[in-house]
Enzyme design. Structure first.
Site, mmCIF file in Angstrom:
data_model
loop_
_atom_site.group_PDB
_atom_site.id
_atom_site.type_symbol
_atom_site.label_atom_id
_atom_site.label_comp_id
_atom_site.label_asym_id
_atom_site.label_seq_id
_atom_site.Cartn_x
_atom_site.Cartn_y
_atom_site.Cartn_z
ATOM 1 N N HIS A 202 0.782 -1.238 0.000
ATOM 2 C CA HIS A 202 0.000 0.000 0.000
ATOM 3 C C HIS A 202 0.818 1.295 0.000
ATOM 4 O O HIS A 202 0.701 2.078 -0.942
ATOM 5 C CB HIS A 202 -1.022 -0.026 1.143
ATOM 6 C CG HIS A 202 -2.079 -1.079 0.951
ATOM 7 N ND1 HIS A 202 -2.923 -1.478 1.960
ATOM 8 C CD2 HIS A 202 -2.424 -1.814 -0.143
ATOM 9 C CE1 HIS A 202 -3.746 -2.426 1.500
ATOM 10 N NE2 HIS A 202 -3.460 -2.644 0.233
ATOM 11 N N ASP A 297 -2.012 2.589 6.543
ATOM 12 C CA ASP A 297 -0.946 1.580 6.471
ATOM 13 C C ASP A 297 0.399 2.074 6.984
ATOM 14 O O ASP A 297 1.230 1.268 7.384
ATOM 15 C CB ASP A 297 -0.814 1.058 5.028
ATOM 16 C CG ASP A 297 -2.001 0.181 4.646
ATOM 17 O OD1 ASP A 297 -2.012 -0.978 5.063
ATOM 18 O OD2 ASP A 297 -2.924 0.668 3.970
#
Lengths: 374, 374
Positions: A202, A297
């Site tokens: 991510h 993330d």
């Protein structure tokens, strides 16, 4: 068949809508909760979610609500699908309404999610007879246009899961394997937390495609965004992650092998394997750089990994530089906001004690646990 | 008019072709040297370079050669336009043929170029009566298709320049101001080295557009590549650079002000100012991630800046993270390859001594200079 199990799905985003729709389609009783009522409005009349893609069909929900007490009343399994930034808050909100024996599953926990939720409940309820589990990733690659329909690109072949206490992992799996046979047991939540592949897939591709994302021209996130050089960065980060896993004596596989196991991708290196993972085709890049891929993330996956690495005396230059750039680009101090080893209660513990904490949710060594457990 | 000055331009890349063409067009005697003969072949017959864009016309060269001795024979000013990675090597190659009083100008020096070339000549020739100057940036925004023509998007309004020894800076400017009035004096080469804006504008936008560059779809490097978030990173790096400058008691302006001074750009922040710098319109991004913007600007600009910052006790998280990512993406140890403070002879010096070294090219304190100067 365990059709008498009642589910609540927390969060009506991409993942929550798909999961609620699928569980209902499979004949289970499902409540869907969302913090803001607005998102639920399209669902209020028919309470029906339509699924397209790999799974086709529709499911009718029992309750659609933004009242947390109503949402989790009399349910057996609470599927949390909201971003990790909200884990602690939702735990606090649920605390007064939870009944002993209810199961909370974080889909996924990112890194340290189950530990954070377990500790929050311990503080809020003084004692804790709730099982808190975390999945190592979300089970679907999915996009939902609104709360009434979701497009499932692909279900993963295998997703590991661990519970606190770890002795309850098999019990949780037994309940949910009927509808989701893909869930498999992990040793403990350190394993699910370190085998967090969102940390690899991510933030870095998002940052290394910053310009393109911010110019607002759509592109395929995985197929186009992960070029050979971007894949090199991911492989470096992934090898740092695996080093942490090895030090913690955790079973971990490379991101490349994980793609093979989860989606049947194949190739000689990570770049080729991503290219040969058809499940990723059509998944568009986020429309803004201020996305969950950064704001979730980084603080809830990369920050705890770096922080645990520091405890273990491991250097993580690739992971650290991605955190640095993310902090600069987002203008946030993710290392302060995020889940550090300190906040997770891991600081000062031996590796054996870390696993003990992960398996039990508390260890007598830590004073604040002693105070609150008695 | 100083039409009797003879120039040699080293390097037939974008910049060298434009500079050689312009000097010849203005009536000066110009030799053009390139290491590989192949690049010069299109020029051999007519020896004429055509200029388009801001400057239109053509200039006929005297010599076109890949023989360094022939190239610099009887010339007054040697304009080096090759990447910084070649500075030390070309200095060694020129050393046997240089005559006292010849002037070498690095266009640009990046960070520490003049110091590196001066030291190299000192070692090669035992004594050094060559003037080595560096420009703080290249005078043109330019692209050349081949050695016979260059398109000049824009000349900068102002480019600072310093010589070693610093007492010769005005002398150098007097010679070249006739054709290039834009060159202005800097205090010393520390000033030109720290006011190196390529360090800000080259590596980070390239890395933060890695995916797009590697997908091979052309885009405007500055106008499209520097989005608001990318500009935030550049501003952070630039503020770190300025902090180094302040500690070194060097006059420095922000990258934003520099765009205003050099190109007449304007805006409330760096993003807006880049958007309002028409000179940058049409300048395409590099076609590969393995570009000079990484392989030159990281080891020869960012690495010496970070290294000097460490000497001064300054933290440079944004600059350091860009170096980290560049190392990962390029698979090179730029901190080992690059110009560190140690290699530039700055280690262990006080700030006053650093300026002394910058102004004189040597200080008696350093043993290896003593050995070689006597």
């Amino acid at each position: 068949m365990k059709r008498d199990i009642k589910y609540c799905v927390i969060g009506a985003g991409n993942g929550g809508v798909a999961m609620a729709g699928y569980l209902a389609m499979m004949g289970y009783s499902v409540n869907l909760y969302n913090r803001t009522h607005e998102k639920l409005i399209p669902l209020l009349k028919e309470k029906t979610i339509n699924l397209t893609g790999e799974v086709t069909g529709s499911g009718k929900l029992d309750k659609v609500t933004s009242d947390i007490g109503e949402a989790i009343e009399n349910v057996d399994v609470i599927m949390i699908t909201i971003p990790a930034v909200g884990h602690s808050k939702i735990a606090k909100e649920m605390a007064p309404y939870l009944k002993d024996g209810q199961i909370i599953i974080l889909n996924p926990g990112r890194t340290g999610g189950a530990l954070e939720v377990y500790e929050t409940l311990l503080r809020e309820r003084k004692r804790n007879n709730i099982i808190v589990a975390e999945a190592q990733t979300f089970i679907y690659a999915v996009r939902a246009e609104d709360a009434t329909q979701a497009h499932i690109f692909k279900s993963k072949h295998e997703v590991s899961l661990a519970a606190i206490p770890a002795t309850k992992t098999d019990y949780v799996l037994e309940l949910i394997n009927d509808v989701y046979p893909q869930f498999t047991p992990a040793k403990d939540i350190l394993e699910t937390s370190i085998n967090n592949y969102g940390a690899i897939f991510h933030p870095a591709p998002t940052l290394l495609n910053s310009g393109h994302i911010e110019r607002g021209m759509p592109f395929d996130y995985y197929m186009e965004g992960i070029t050979p050089s971007v894949a090199n960065v991911l492989e470096k980060m992934d090898s740092e992650r695996m080093e942490i896993g090895r030090m913690l004596q955790i079973e971990t596989v490379s991101a490349m092998s994980w793609l093979e196991d989860s989606y049947g991708g194949f190739g000689r290196d990570l770049y080729e394997t991503v290219q040969n993972t058809p499940a990723y085709r059509g998944l568009k890049a986020p429309g803004t750089i201020q996305t969950r891929y950064i704001h979730e993330d980084v603080p809830y996956s990369l920050v705890p990994m770096e922080s645990i690495a520091i405890l273990l005396g491991i250097k993580t230059p690739a992971i650290s530089s991605i955190i640095d750039i993310a902090e600069t680009i987002a203008g946030k101090e993710f290392r302060k906001i995020g889940r550090t080893a300190d906040k997770l209660g891991l600081e000062g513990l031996s590796i054996a004690e870390m696993h003990l904490l992960a398996r039990q949710g508390r260890i007598s060594k830590k004073r604040y646990f002693v105070e609150e457990v008695v």
